[in-house]
Design a protein around this motif. Structure first.
Motif: not given
Length: 92
Positions: A35-40
């Protein structure tokens, strides 16, 4: 063995076991990151073991990332247990 998560060059490496005892905290941690980063990117290549609960945890994170239109990469060639449990879960 507990689950250890280390970040290295933007990739989150998992060490230890992803199982019934560790899957819930794993989901909570990575749900926040999704939910925080664009991709993980999660590297499962150094896991010692993964059980059905661990596979379900990964499937849950995939569903969360799809729902939020984010990208979740699950990489690692060393952990073959995941394919034994349910290889079709990762075909999307």
């Amino acid at each position: 063995m507990a689950l250890q998560i280390l970040e290295k060059n933007g990739t989150f490496e998992l060490f230890g076991n992803l199982n019934t005892k560790t899957s819930r905290p794993f989901i909570i941690h990575f749900e926040y990151l999704i939910n925080t980063l664009k991709d993980v990117t999660i590297n499962i290549g150094k896991l010692k073991a993964i059980d059905a609960s661990g596979v379900e945890a990964l499937k849950t994170l995939i569903a969360i990332s799809l729902k939020n239109n984010n990208i979740l990469y699950v990489i690692g060639k060393e952990c073959k247990d995941i394919y034994a449990h349910n290889s079709s879960a990762f075909a999307a």
